[in-house]
Design an enzyme around this catalytic site. Structure first.
Site: not given
Length: 270
Positions: A27, A145, A178
């Site tokens: 992606d 993140y 993730k």
């Protein structure tokens, strides 16, 4: 009904023997720009699928054009947001759960950056889509993140910020988070312990040698993570099929780094 739907999709997503996840993401073009290694994208996806990953992550257009011949061979994770080379810390919402259902996706994913001025909006988006995913029995993955502008640069790798990110994902109803690897098993174990979610790591830039990536995969599993989503490390290799098979040996068969390197070399000599 929704709980059963989520369980069926999770069973298709995670490896049936180990319960772990080896995924490959393609992606990156919209987020980071054009990579010649991802051209032509259809052929690259075929080479990756031949290695037997548990899942692939991609946007809806690429899925519709390039994934039909691989249906049933590997699970599909539909990416529902993207950042861009000009807005690297803002994930724009580009599709929804309903389109994931239409495409037969086994999970959907959304990016979320914490620690920045726009954290409230990004967390709101993640909370809204995770609620819709739960309604339809769709597993929800957050690519989350700690790299917002309010975190001092010297602190962005601190395990507590990574732990904050994965805990935020759990608080908002995400099934799998993730995130980045902290660089060592000891601190990453604390990250895993900070959340009841399943935790996978983004492959990222983990070293200059192939064994560095195998070592990271081994350390993540031993620290309690359930797997890795690799991107460039797999598709930039001249033999992505061999790379995926070698990673499978580490992640699903508890193989050693040495064995993975030997397997990769053997597959390249055929």
């Amino acid at each position: 009904m929704a709980l059963l739907g989520k369980e069926i999709r999770l069973q298709r997503l995670l490896n049936k023997e180990s319960g772990r996840l080896l995924a490959v993401a393609v992606d990156q073009a919209t987020a980071r720009g054009i990579y010649e290694e991802l051209m032509p994208i259809g052929r690259k996806i075929s080479e990756i699928v031949s290695g037997g990953p548990d899942a692939m992550t991609m946007h809806k257009g690429i899925a519709e054009m390039c994934f039909p011949q691989h249906a049933g061979k590997t699970a599909l994770i539909l990416k529902c947001s993207t950042f861009s080379p000009w807005q690297p810390n803002y994930d724009a919402w580009v599709t929804d759960v309903e389109e994931g259902i239409r495409l037969g996706a086994d999970a959907i994913s959304m990016g979320c950056i914490v620690g920045g001025d726009d954290q409230p909006e990004q967390l709101r988006n993640l909370g809204l889509i995770s609620g819709k995913a739960a309604k339809y029995g769709m597993p929800m993955i957050a690519h989350i993140y700690p790299r917002g502008n309010l975190i001092p640069p010297e602190e962005k790798d601190h395990w507590k910020h990574v732990a904050y990110a994965v805990r935020a994902g759990a608080e908002l109803g995400v099934d799998i988070v993730k995130t980045k690897y902290t660089g060592d098993p000891e601190t990453f174990r604390k990250v895993v312990e900070a959340t009841p979610c399943k935790v996978v790591v983004a492959g990222g830039e983990s070293g200059s040698r192939i064994e560095d990536y195998f070592r990271m995969a081994k350390d993540v599993i031993e620290a309690g993570g359930i797997g890795i989503t690799f991107g460039r490390f797999v598709w930039s290799n001249s033999n992505p099929t061999a790379i995926v098979k070698a990673l499978d040996h580490v992640i699903h068969k508890n193989g050693s780094v040495k064995e993975a390197v030997e397997l990769y070399d053997e597959l390249n000599q055929r």
